[in-house]
Design an enzyme around this catalytic site. Structure first.
Site, PDB file in Angstrom:
ATOM      1  N   GLU A  13       0.832  -1.208   0.000  1.00 41.96           N
ATOM      2  CA  GLU A  13       0.000   0.000   0.000  1.00 41.96           C
ATOM      3  C   GLU A  13       0.861   1.249   0.000  1.00 41.96           C
ATOM      4  OE1 GLU A  13      -3.722  -1.290   2.701  1.00 41.96           O
ATOM      5  OE2 GLU A  13      -1.810  -1.026   3.696  1.00 41.96           O
ATOM      6  N   GLY A  79     -10.956  -6.593   7.272  1.00 46.51           N
ATOM      7  CA  GLY A  79     -11.985  -7.591   7.014  1.00 46.51           C
ATOM      8  C   GLY A  79     -13.353  -6.969   7.243  1.00 46.51           C
ATOM      9  N   MET A 186      -6.005  -4.857  12.584  1.00 36.63           N
ATOM     10  CA  MET A 186      -5.073  -5.198  13.655  1.00 36.63           C
ATOM     11  C   MET A 186      -4.275  -4.023  14.232  1.00 36.63           C
ATOM     12  SD  MET A 186      -3.779  -8.820  11.984  1.00 36.63           S
ATOM     13  CE  MET A 186      -2.871  -9.377  13.421  1.00 36.63           C
ATOM     14  N   GLU A 187      -4.571  -2.793  13.826  1.00 36.85           N
ATOM     15  CA  GLU A 187      -3.728  -1.666  14.278  1.00 36.85           C
ATOM     16  C   GLU A 187      -4.471  -0.413  14.727  1.00 36.85           C
ATOM     17  OE1 GLU A 187      -3.487  -2.859  11.039  1.00 36.85           O
ATOM     18  OE2 GLU A 187      -1.872  -4.306  11.346  1.00 36.85           O
ATOM     19  N   ASP A 210     -11.377  -8.559   2.508  1.00 30.17           N
ATOM     20  CA  ASP A 210     -11.937  -9.898   2.741  1.00 30.17           C
ATOM     21  C   ASP A 210     -13.113  -9.755   3.692  1.00 30.17           C
ATOM     22  OD1 ASP A 210     -10.931 -10.527   5.699  1.00 30.17           O
ATOM     23  OD2 ASP A 210      -9.315  -9.516   4.651  1.00 30.17           O
TER      24      ASP A 210
HETATM   25  N1  SAH Z   1       1.170 -12.342   6.185  1.00 35.66           N
HETATM   26  C1  SAH Z   1       0.330 -11.200   5.922  1.00 35.66           C
HETATM   27  C2  SAH Z   1      -0.211 -10.727   7.220  1.00 35.66           C
HETATM   28  C3  SAH Z   1      -1.176  -9.618   7.084  1.00 35.66           C
HETATM   29  S1  SAH Z   1      -2.179  -9.492   8.477  1.00 35.66           S
HETATM   30  C4  SAH Z   1       1.102 -10.191   5.113  1.00 35.66           C
HETATM   31  O1  SAH Z   1       1.990  -9.499   5.616  1.00 35.66           O
HETATM   32  O2  SAH Z   1       0.858 -10.119   3.915  1.00 35.66           O
HETATM   33  C5  SAH Z   1      -3.505  -8.604   7.808  1.00 35.66           C
HETATM   34  C6  SAH Z   1      -3.353  -7.117   7.711  1.00 35.66           C
HETATM   35  O3  SAH Z   1      -4.488  -6.582   7.054  1.00 35.66           O
HETATM   36  C7  SAH Z   1      -3.288  -6.414   9.049  1.00 35.66           C
HETATM   37  O4  SAH Z   1      -2.479  -5.285   8.938  1.00 35.66           O
HETATM   38  C8  SAH Z   1      -4.767  -6.060   9.342  1.00 35.66           C
HETATM   39  O5  SAH Z   1      -4.900  -4.757   9.852  1.00 35.66           O
HETATM   40  C9  SAH Z   1      -5.490  -6.152   7.994  1.00 35.66           C
HETATM   41  N2  SAH Z   1      -6.583  -7.141   7.863  1.00 35.66           N
HETATM   42  C10 SAH Z   1      -7.180  -7.425   6.678  1.00 35.66           C
HETATM   43  N3  SAH Z   1      -8.122  -8.376   6.838  1.00 35.66           N
HETATM   44  C11 SAH Z   1      -8.126  -8.721   8.146  1.00 35.66           C
HETATM   45  C12 SAH Z   1      -8.878  -9.674   8.912  1.00 35.66           C
HETATM   46  N4  SAH Z   1      -9.778 -10.473   8.336  1.00 35.66           N
HETATM   47  N5  SAH Z   1      -8.610  -9.786  10.235  1.00 35.66           N
HETATM   48  C13 SAH Z   1      -7.674  -8.995  10.823  1.00 35.66           C
HETATM   49  N6  SAH Z   1      -6.939  -8.081  10.136  1.00 35.66           N
HETATM   50  C14 SAH Z   1      -7.158  -7.930   8.808  1.00 35.66           C
END
Ligand code: SAH
Length: 243
Positions: A13, A79, A186-187, A210
């Protein structure tokens, strides 16, 4: 200095924004890379929050203490949780709650101990601009179908929610405490709390990657790779013109 911090969760991003940056200057601090420069004539600092609440809180604190930013804007993916919040839609936050915070029975579930509150509000004026920028950004993208712009509560926690049952349980527990959430990530709540502590305006926009369901682990990487950066770029550019 009147600098605006643009926080992204993921490198995919942020990349589009770094490419647009004038007079880019990379500064490494606290094990993180910060990009100082100008976008649309505005002084900005671009940073990656990293993933999870603690990492995001460290990044936000560094932006305030070391870079002395005047405001923080978060762009990322999330999400979809509420009914009708679909992949490709955009959610602008008005408040954040931490869905994994539970110090009950000493404090009510979801309440952040010693703050006497479970939700942290975004800055109203900055959020109004972000709503306008998101509307304009969505309009400027050529998308296969119409996307909705939502405005409301977002939940954050240290868990990638990727199961229909898990998502349903989370949603009903939050509803039971009167937290009607539109999206999960998550932030955001961590950054909102840091900004509350320092009295710094904060606003956040999340594109739905998602539905936090059994498909989430497939939808998420595909969305991030293909479209997330275009949303972040379009919305951020419109916002900087409005500031
Ligand atoms: N291994 C992955 C981890 C991403 S975690 C990577 O680095 O590509 C997912 C990230 O997108 C987090 O920053 C969170 O804020 C967001 N996110 C998107 N969909 C999410 C969901 N279903 N649950 C929790 N966080 C989600």
């Amino acid at each position: 200095m009147n600098q605006t911090a643009i926080l992204s969760a993921l490198a995919e991003e942020q990349q589009g924004l770094i490419e647009l940056l004038h007079e880019p200057q990379k500064i490494t601090h606290a094990g993180r890379d910060f990009w100082r420069g100008h976008l649309h004539g505005q002084p900005v600092v671009l940073a990656l929050s990293r993933i999870g609440k603690v990492a995001a809180a460290t990044t936000a604190t560094a932006l305030i203490e070391r870079f002395e930013v005047s405001r923080i804007v978060f762009t990322g993916v999330a999400g979809g949780m509420g009914a009708g919040v679909q992949v490709g839609d955009v959610v602008v936050a008005n408040e954040f709650v931490q869905h994994d915070l539970d110090a009950s029975p000493i404090f009510p579930r979801y309440e952040v101990p010693l703050y006497g509150q479970s939700r942290f509000a975004c800055d109203a004026a900055l959020t109004a601009l972000l709503l306008d920028a998101s509307r304009a950004g969505l309009k400027s993208l050529t998308l296969p179908t119409a996307r909705l712009l939502h405005h409301g509560l977002i939940a954050s926690g240290d868990r990638f929610v990727s199961g229909a049952q898990e998502s349903e349980a989370l949603l009903s527990a939050l509803h039971a405490a009167d937290h009607r959430v539109l999206a999960v990530e998550m932030e955001g709540a961590a950054v909102a709390q840091v900004c509350f502590d320092y009295g710094i305006p904060f606003a956040a926009v999340r594109t739905i990657s998602d539905r936090a369901d059994d498909q989430a682990h497939v939808d998420f990487p595909q969305f991030v790779k293909e479209v997330a950066s275009r949303y972040a770029q379009a919305i951020t550019q419109h916002l900087l013109k409005l500031l």
